[in-house]
Design an enzyme around this catalytic site. Structure first.
Site, PDB file in Angstrom:
ATOM      1  N   HIS A  63       0.905  -1.158   0.000  1.00 54.38           N
ATOM      2  CA  HIS A  63       0.000   0.000   0.000  1.00 54.38           C
ATOM      3  C   HIS A  63       0.943   1.207   0.000  1.00 54.38           C
ATOM      4  CE1 HIS A  63      -3.353   2.565   1.255  1.00 54.38           C
ATOM      5  NE2 HIS A  63      -4.170   1.569   0.975  1.00 54.38           N
ATOM      6  N   TRP A  67       2.391   5.297   4.607  1.00 57.63           N
ATOM      7  CA  TRP A  67       1.418   4.925   5.633  1.00 57.63           C
ATOM      8  C   TRP A  67       1.736   3.590   6.295  1.00 57.63           C
ATOM      9  CZ3 TRP A  67      -2.251   6.096   1.131  1.00 57.63           C
ATOM     10  CH2 TRP A  67      -2.576   7.464   1.097  1.00 57.63           C
ATOM     11  N   TYR A  68       2.316   2.682   5.528  1.00 57.20           N
ATOM     12  CA  TYR A  68       2.522   1.322   6.041  1.00 57.20           C
ATOM     13  C   TYR A  68       3.993   0.970   6.133  1.00 57.20           C
ATOM     14  CZ  TYR A  68      -2.375   0.346   6.035  1.00 57.20           C
ATOM     15  OH  TYR A  68      -3.702   0.385   6.339  1.00 57.20           O
ATOM     16  N   GLU A 167      -0.629   6.211 -12.268  1.00 56.68           N
ATOM     17  CA  GLU A 167      -1.872   6.342 -13.028  1.00 56.68           C
ATOM     18  C   GLU A 167      -2.105   7.773 -13.478  1.00 56.68           C
ATOM     19  OE1 GLU A 167      -5.237   4.748 -10.921  1.00 56.68           O
ATOM     20  OE2 GLU A 167      -4.583   2.679 -11.209  1.00 56.68           O
ATOM     21  N   TYR A 229      -9.673  -3.663 -12.047  1.00 57.35           N
ATOM     22  CA  TYR A 229     -10.351  -4.103 -10.820  1.00 57.35           C
ATOM     23  C   TYR A 229     -11.575  -4.863 -11.299  1.00 57.35           C
ATOM     24  CZ  TYR A 229      -7.069  -1.559  -7.979  1.00 57.35           C
ATOM     25  OH  TYR A 229      -5.907  -1.173  -7.354  1.00 57.35           O
ATOM     26  N   GLU A 255      -0.994  -3.279 -11.427  1.00 58.56           N
ATOM     27  CA  GLU A 255      -1.949  -3.199 -10.325  1.00 58.56           C
ATOM     28  C   GLU A 255      -3.242  -3.870 -10.752  1.00 58.56           C
ATOM     29  OE1 GLU A 255      -1.910   0.779  -8.144  1.00 58.56           O
ATOM     30  OE2 GLU A 255      -4.047   0.353  -8.273  1.00 58.56           O
ATOM     31  N   TRP A 289      -3.184  -5.537  -5.800  1.00 59.44           N
ATOM     32  CA  TRP A 289      -3.303  -4.431  -4.848  1.00 59.44           C
ATOM     33  C   TRP A 289      -4.141  -4.850  -3.659  1.00 59.44           C
ATOM     34  CZ3 TRP A 289      -0.995   0.164  -4.330  1.00 59.44           C
ATOM     35  CH2 TRP A 289      -1.569   1.075  -3.425  1.00 59.44           C
ATOM     36  N   LYS A 294      -5.661  -2.483   6.157  1.00 61.04           N
ATOM     37  CA  LYS A 294      -6.668  -1.425   6.127  1.00 61.04           C
ATOM     38  C   LYS A 294      -8.059  -2.047   6.010  1.00 61.04           C
ATOM     39  CE  LYS A 294      -7.659   2.924   3.897  1.00 61.04           C
ATOM     40  NZ  LYS A 294      -7.130   4.050   3.168  1.00 61.04           N
ATOM     41  N   ASP A 295      -9.045  -1.335   6.519  1.00 59.63           N
ATOM     42  CA  ASP A 295     -10.403  -1.833   6.434  1.00 59.63           C
ATOM     43  C   ASP A 295     -10.973  -1.551   5.039  1.00 59.63           C
ATOM     44  OD1 ASP A 295     -12.754  -2.943   7.047  1.00 59.63           O
ATOM     45  OD2 ASP A 295     -13.478  -1.338   8.361  1.00 59.63           O
ATOM     46  N   GLU A 296     -10.395  -2.183   4.045  1.00 56.61           N
ATOM     47  CA  GLU A 296     -10.938  -2.152   2.678  1.00 56.61           C
ATOM     48  C   GLU A 296     -10.726  -3.558   2.120  1.00 56.61           C
ATOM     49  OE1 GLU A 296      -8.728   1.031   0.702  1.00 56.61           O
ATOM     50  OE2 GLU A 296      -6.989  -0.251   0.389  1.00 56.61           O
TER      51      GLU A 296
END
Ligand code: IDC
Length: 343
Positions: A63, A67-68, A167, A229, A255, A289, A294-296
């Site tokens: 990610h 952040w991570y 992107e 996706y 991705e 990805w 994370k809560d996703e």
């Protein structure tokens, strides 16, 4: 006379020992994955290893590294448990997300991660993660400086793959935006690392290949990025890709996910499996990805279990002793199954 014979025997023994040492070290090098495959080569729409055999890279993306925190043991777990052969380092650029432009110290951490991946015998993508910054030209000077330094540092290292703009959005286009940017960045990298593989992002968040097809780059060893996706992108995008491949250009899926394009909500597993079958058929490399807690739903780690943990002082606790298998989310389990299905 006797002395001469002894001397000759000693010299012969030394030569013998030298040859044994040489062949052992050569074989040792050849037995590693990157040692065997070496510098990757683009031939028309195919990705080949240095011996001219087709190769498919499969892996997982970090990610945002601002952040991570990922330790070497986590990347090792991805290799051992998830059977990845490539790891992608997503380094955000834009200042509003605490990216490189505002937070240039992040480069040192990116370098640490590149080194871990090299030590673990993985290919590694260093991704200049433009996203909300839309147009790669916004921070072109920073990108030049960054890629010059990284490609100089890793000029002799075939593991390192350069992704020069994650992107580009729909607000820029190929001809006036992304292509001229690529034409400035590619020579910066190639001056240092002439054999490097470079991934070039395409407009419309890596889905518009038609503009590229009308005016491709005039450089060797380029792969063009497609991102999908499976909840949002289906057969229409595969049709566009087919046409692109038929015209002799190469694609790298740097991705992808099994959710909608927001990386959240329900999983579209059947469509994702259709995608993977297609990528296998065409021998296209792909990166999922992402690894996060994370809560996703696209995160491969269960957000309710503590794979990543910090102590009360905010220090990261290396999940070294944990078995990644015990911490996978639903999408993590699915991607584990897929990656483990290759021998
Ligand atoms: C998403 C993250 C999400 C974060 C968001 C912020 O999953 O947690 O809040 O970025 O910018 C992409 C991007 C990738 C996105 C992902 C999902 O390259 O950065 O990550 N996505 O939206 N392209 C299509 C989807």
């Amino acid at each position: 006379m006797k002395k001469n014979i002894i001397l000759t025997i000693i010299v012969l023994l030394l030569i013998l020992l030298g040859s044994v040492a040489y062949f052992t070290s050569r074989n040792k090098k050849d037995s590693t994955f990157v040692g065997k495959n070496g510098w990757l080569v683009v031939d028309g729409s195919n990705l080949l290893n240095s011996s001219g055999e087709p190769i498919q890279l499969r892996g997982i993306s970090s990610h945002g590294i601002q952040w991570y925190q990922y330790s070497k043991s986590t990347i090792k777990a991805l290799k051992d448990t998830m059977k990845i052969n490539v790891f992608r380092i997503a380094m955000w650029t834009d200042p509003n997300h605490n990216g490189y432009v505002k937070n240039p110290g992040i480069k040192d951490y990116a370098i640490e991660l590149i080194d871990y991946a090299i030590e673990l015998d993985l290919y590694v993508i260093i991704d200049w993660h433009i996203l909300e910054d839309d147009n790669p030209n916004t921070y072109k000077e920073e990108a030049k400086e960054f890629f010059d330094e990284i490609s100089n540092k890793y000029k002799n290292v075939p593991n390192v793959i350069y992704e020069i703009c994650n992107e580009p959005s729909g607000t820029t286009n190929w001809k006036e935006g992304v292509k001229p940017y690529a034409e400035e960045i590619i020579p910066v990298i190639r001056k240092n690392s002439p054999k490097s593989l470079i991934i070039v992002g395409t407009p419309e968040w890596c889905r518009d290949l038609n503009e590229v097809l009308a005016s491709p780059l005039d450089y060797k060893n380029i792969v063009y990025a497609v991102h999908f996706y499976s909840g949002s992108n289906k057969q229409e995008l595969r049709d566009v890709m087919d046409n692109f491949l038929d015209n002799g250009l190469a694609i790298f899926v740097s991705e992808c996910g099994m959710t909608n394009y927001m990386a959240d909500g329900p999983l579209y597993i059947d469509e994702f499996e259709t995608w993977i079958k297609y990528l296998d058929q065409k021998n296209i490399s792909w990166v999922y990805w992402s690894i996060a807690m994370k809560d996703e739903t696209s995160s491969i780690l269960d957000p309710n279990k503590d794979y990543f943990k910090w102590d009360i002082y905010g220090n990261f606790i290396d999940p070294e002793d944990k078995d990644l298998n015990d911490y996978l989310s639903e999408s993590g389990k699915e991607i584990h199954k897929i990656l483990n299905s290759y021998q």
